[in-house]
Design a protein around this motif. Structure first.
Motif, PDB file in Angstrom:
ATOM      1  N   GLU A 109     -33.653  32.194   6.990  1.00 32.98           N
ATOM      2  CA  GLU A 109     -33.176  33.530   6.665  1.00 32.98           C
ATOM      3  C   GLU A 109     -32.628  34.252   7.889  1.00 32.98           C
ATOM      4  O   GLU A 109     -31.860  35.194   7.769  1.00 32.98           O
ATOM      5  N   ALA A 110     -33.026  33.826   9.076  1.00 32.33           N
ATOM      6  CA  ALA A 110     -32.620  34.521  10.299  1.00 32.33           C
ATOM      7  C   ALA A 110     -31.207  34.152  10.748  1.00 32.33           C
ATOM      8  O   ALA A 110     -30.691  34.749  11.691  1.00 32.33           O
ATOM      9  N   ASP A 111     -30.557  33.205  10.081  1.00 29.88           N
ATOM     10  CA  ASP A 111     -29.217  32.786  10.492  1.00 29.88           C
ATOM     11  C   ASP A 111     -28.235  33.954  10.522  1.00 29.88           C
ATOM     12  O   ASP A 111     -27.497  34.143  11.497  1.00 29.88           O
ATOM     13  N   TYR A 112     -28.222  34.729   9.447  1.00 34.79           N
ATOM     14  CA  TYR A 112     -27.299  35.857   9.368  1.00 34.79           C
ATOM     15  C   TYR A 112     -27.672  36.923  10.391  1.00 34.79           C
ATOM     16  O   TYR A 112     -26.796  37.532  11.010  1.00 34.79           O
ATOM     17  N   ALA A 113     -28.967  37.144  10.577  1.00 38.62           N
ATOM     18  CA  ALA A 113     -29.419  38.144  11.553  1.00 38.62           C
ATOM     19  C   ALA A 113     -28.942  37.779  12.958  1.00 38.62           C
ATOM     20  O   ALA A 113     -28.512  38.640  13.723  1.00 38.62           O
ATOM     21  N   ARG A 114     -28.997  36.495  13.292  1.00 40.79           N
ATOM     22  CA  ARG A 114     -28.535  36.069  14.620  1.00 40.79           C
ATOM     23  C   ARG A 114     -27.054  36.373  14.798  1.00 40.79           C
ATOM     24  O   ARG A 114     -26.620  36.786  15.871  1.00 40.79           O
ATOM     25  N   ALA A 115     -26.262  36.155  13.732  1.00 35.13           N
ATOM     26  CA  ALA A 115     -24.823  36.420  13.810  1.00 35.13           C
ATOM     27  C   ALA A 115     -24.560  37.910  14.027  1.00 35.13           C
ATOM     28  O   ALA A 115     -23.676  38.294  14.798  1.00 35.13           O
ATOM     29  N   VAL A 116     -25.324  38.756  13.346  1.00 33.17           N
ATOM     30  CA  VAL A 116     -25.153  40.199  13.489  1.00 33.17           C
ATOM     31  C   VAL A 116     -25.520  40.648  14.897  1.00 33.17           C
ATOM     32  O   VAL A 116     -24.786  41.388  15.548  1.00 33.17           O
TER      33      VAL A 116
ATOM     34  N   ASN B  87     -23.049  39.912  17.792  1.00 34.43           N
ATOM     35  CA  ASN B  87     -21.819  40.692  17.863  1.00 34.43           C
ATOM     36  C   ASN B  87     -22.096  42.185  17.985  1.00 34.43           C
ATOM     37  O   ASN B  87     -21.237  43.008  17.683  1.00 34.43           O
ATOM     38  N   SER B  88     -23.286  42.538  18.427  1.00 35.02           N
ATOM     39  CA  SER B  88     -23.658  43.945  18.482  1.00 35.02           C
ATOM     40  C   SER B  88     -24.032  44.346  19.903  1.00 35.02           C
ATOM     41  O   SER B  88     -23.726  43.652  20.870  1.00 35.02           O
ATOM     42  N   PHE B  89     -24.710  45.466  20.008  1.00 33.20           N
ATOM     43  CA  PHE B  89     -25.192  45.960  21.299  1.00 33.20           C
ATOM     44  C   PHE B  89     -26.031  44.917  22.017  1.00 33.20           C
ATOM     45  O   PHE B  89     -26.088  44.878  23.247  1.00 33.20           O
ATOM     46  N   TYR B  90     -26.673  44.030  21.245  1.00 37.01           N
ATOM     47  CA  TYR B  90     -27.586  43.044  21.812  1.00 37.01           C
ATOM     48  C   TYR B  90     -26.913  41.717  22.144  1.00 37.01           C
ATOM     49  O   TYR B  90     -27.587  40.725  22.382  1.00 37.01           O
ATOM     50  N   LYS B  91     -25.574  41.708  22.203  1.00 31.49           N
ATOM     51  CA  LYS B  91     -24.878  40.462  22.488  1.00 31.49           C
ATOM     52  C   LYS B  91     -25.174  39.946  23.901  1.00 31.49           C
ATOM     53  O   LYS B  91     -24.990  38.760  24.182  1.00 31.49           O
ATOM     54  N   TRP B  92     -25.655  40.844  24.776  1.00 31.72           N
ATOM     55  CA  TRP B  92     -26.007  40.416  26.133  1.00 31.72           C
ATOM     56  C   TRP B  92     -27.195  39.457  26.119  1.00 31.72           C
ATOM     57  O   TRP B  92     -27.458  38.773  27.115  1.00 31.72           O
ATOM     58  N   LEU B  93     -27.911  39.382  24.983  1.00 26.11           N
ATOM     59  CA  LEU B  93     -29.016  38.438  24.873  1.00 26.11           C
ATOM     60  C   LEU B  93     -28.534  37.007  24.680  1.00 26.11           C
ATOM     61  O   LEU B  93     -29.326  36.061  24.778  1.00 26.11           O
ATOM     62  N   GLY B  94     -27.221  36.882  24.388  1.00 23.64           N
ATOM     63  CA  GLY B  94     -26.687  35.550  24.134  1.00 23.64           C
ATOM     64  C   GLY B  94     -26.972  35.114  22.710  1.00 23.64           C
ATOM     65  O   GLY B  94     -27.307  35.923  21.834  1.00 23.64           O
ATOM     66  N   SER B  95     -26.850  33.831  22.443  1.00 25.02           N
ATOM     67  CA  SER B  95     -27.071  33.328  21.083  1.00 25.02           C
ATOM     68  C   SER B  95     -28.081  32.179  21.067  1.00 25.02           C
ATOM     69  O   SER B  95     -28.161  31.444  20.092  1.00 25.02           O
ATOM     70  N   GLY B  96     -28.835  32.049  22.154  1.00 24.51           N
ATOM     71  CA  GLY B  96     -29.769  30.934  22.252  1.00 24.51           C
ATOM     72  C   GLY B  96     -31.211  31.326  22.023  1.00 24.51           C
ATOM     73  O   GLY B  96     -31.531  32.167  21.172  1.00 24.51           O
ATOM     74  N   GLU B  97     -32.102  30.746  22.819  1.00 24.15           N
ATOM     75  CA  GLU B  97     -33.534  30.920  22.620  1.00 24.15           C
ATOM     76  C   GLU B  97     -33.991  32.358  22.856  1.00 24.15           C
ATOM     77  O   GLU B  97     -34.913  32.851  22.189  1.00 24.15           O
ATOM     78  N   THR B  98     -33.338  33.045  23.801  1.00 24.70           N
ATOM     79  CA  THR B  98     -33.719  34.434  24.078  1.00 24.70           C
ATOM     80  C   THR B  98     -33.518  35.303  22.850  1.00 24.70           C
ATOM     81  O   THR B  98     -34.396  36.092  22.476  1.00 24.70           O
TER      82      THR B  98
ATOM     83  N   ASN C 149     -33.372  34.299  19.724  1.00 25.16           N
ATOM     84  CA  ASN C 149     -34.333  33.891  18.695  1.00 25.16           C
ATOM     85  C   ASN C 149     -35.701  34.530  18.924  1.00 25.16           C
ATOM     86  O   ASN C 149     -36.357  34.987  17.982  1.00 25.16           O
ATOM     87  N   THR C 150     -36.126  34.563  20.188  1.00 25.01           N
ATOM     88  CA  THR C 150     -37.421  35.168  20.513  1.00 25.01           C
ATOM     89  C   THR C 150     -37.427  36.656  20.196  1.00 25.01           C
ATOM     90  O   THR C 150     -38.394  37.186  19.620  1.00 25.01           O
ATOM     91  N   VAL C 151     -36.344  37.341  20.573  1.00 26.34           N
ATOM     92  CA  VAL C 151     -36.239  38.774  20.292  1.00 26.34           C
ATOM     93  C   VAL C 151     -36.274  39.032  18.791  1.00 26.34           C
ATOM     94  O   VAL C 151     -36.951  39.957  18.309  1.00 26.34           O
TER      95      VAL C 151
END
Length: 294
Positions: free
Chosen positions: A177-184, A187-198, A200-202
């Motif tokens: 279920e988190a797939d869509y959340a990761r995409a959002v 592309n948002s304010f939190y894009k500095w977190l990247g798209s990897g493990e960091t 996912n943890t957040v």
């Protein structure tokens, strides 16, 4: 300190603005496409897919009626209370249509669940919000009627908020279920977190935090300090949600439709998010003794 009278004014005009815009959106050519798409994804209502234009017009008329009853100058408190009843019914109906959708019986997958949960299940807070605000209008037949409406409105607001926050938290924890959340988030304010493990943890810890906030809100019925903690966590989550929305990377308005102008899912979510803000303000303004039953 927030006063109930100010919370009531905020709630009333929030509902007027949101339902007025919903009515306007329903007149855009893209509204019929939106409803056809939504109906086609509903395992029980897909037979109505061809009536998307009619559903769009009916929902637009219904939304305009609510906005008019609540916002038109000169109408009595009785008419406004009718508007609040219609708003409460709208919230309950929209949430019910999502809850009864057995998506697991169809080819639908994760994205539909996440999208509907965020843009539709947020309507769970609306019946209580409308009922509480109706209880602030006029004096009714007896003062007790208004106290009853406000008391039950608070109970319904807290219950709706708890159910919604538990859902929002679970979809961030559940791996698929988190797939869509990761995409959002990416592309948002939190894009500095990247798209990897960091990221996912957040997401996971955000989900846990939202579930904890929901549990703390249950303190409404047994512990005022715990409930206040829940409200504080809700205020933090509101800031978090608005930060995600204030980004050009999200699809606020979708112009890429064959039918013309269509309203993006993100804009609808942003408008409905103001209902949660109003609920938090209302609950923060109420200082009466909590009881398990009105």
């Amino acid at each position: 300190m927030i006063k109930s009278v100010h919370a009531a004014i905020l709630t009333r005009w929030t509902l007027v603005s949101v339902f007025g815009l919903f009515g306007l959106f329903g007149l855009f050519p893209g509204a019929a496409s939106h409803w056809r798409s939504w109906l086609s994804e509903h395992a029980l209502l897909d037979g109505l897919t061809g009536s998307g234009w009619l559903v769009a017009l009916l929902m637009a008329a219904y939304s305009f009626l609510i906005a008019a009853l609540l916002g038109f100058p000169g109408l009595s408190a009785g008419w406004r209370r009718s508007g609040y009843r219609l708003a409460a019914f709208y919230g309950g109906l929209v949430a019910l249509l999502v809850i009864i959708n057995p998506f697991w019986l169809s080819d639908l997958h994760v994205l539909t669940t996440f999208r509907d949960g965020h843009t539709q299940l947020i309507s769970l807070v609306l019946p209580g919000l409308a009922l509480w605000t109706a209880g602030t209008e006029g004096t009714g037949r007896t003062g007790r009627d208004n106290r009853f409406a406000r008391e039950w409105g608070r109970h319904l607001m807290v219950a709706g908020l708890i159910l919604f926050m538990v859902f929002v938290g679970l979809v961030k924890i559940w791996p698929t279920e988190a797939d869509y959340a990761r995409a959002v988030y990416a592309n948002s304010f939190y894009k500095w977190l990247g798209s990897g493990e960091t990221l996912n943890t957040v997401l996971v810890w955000t989900g846990y935090g939202q579930i904890i906030a929901a549990l703390a809100l249950a303190g409404y019925w047994f512990s005022r300090p715990v409930f206040r903690l829940g409200l504080a966590m809700m205020a933090f989550w509101q800031l978090h949600a608005y930060l995600i929305l204030v980004q050009p990377g999200l699809e606020w308005i979708d112009f890429e439709t064959e039918t013309g102008f269509a309203v993006g899912v993100t804009l609808v979510w942003a408008l409905k998010l103001t209902w949660v803000t109003a609920v938090v303000v209302v609950l923060a303004s109420e200082r009466q003794r909590r009881r398990l039953w009105p």
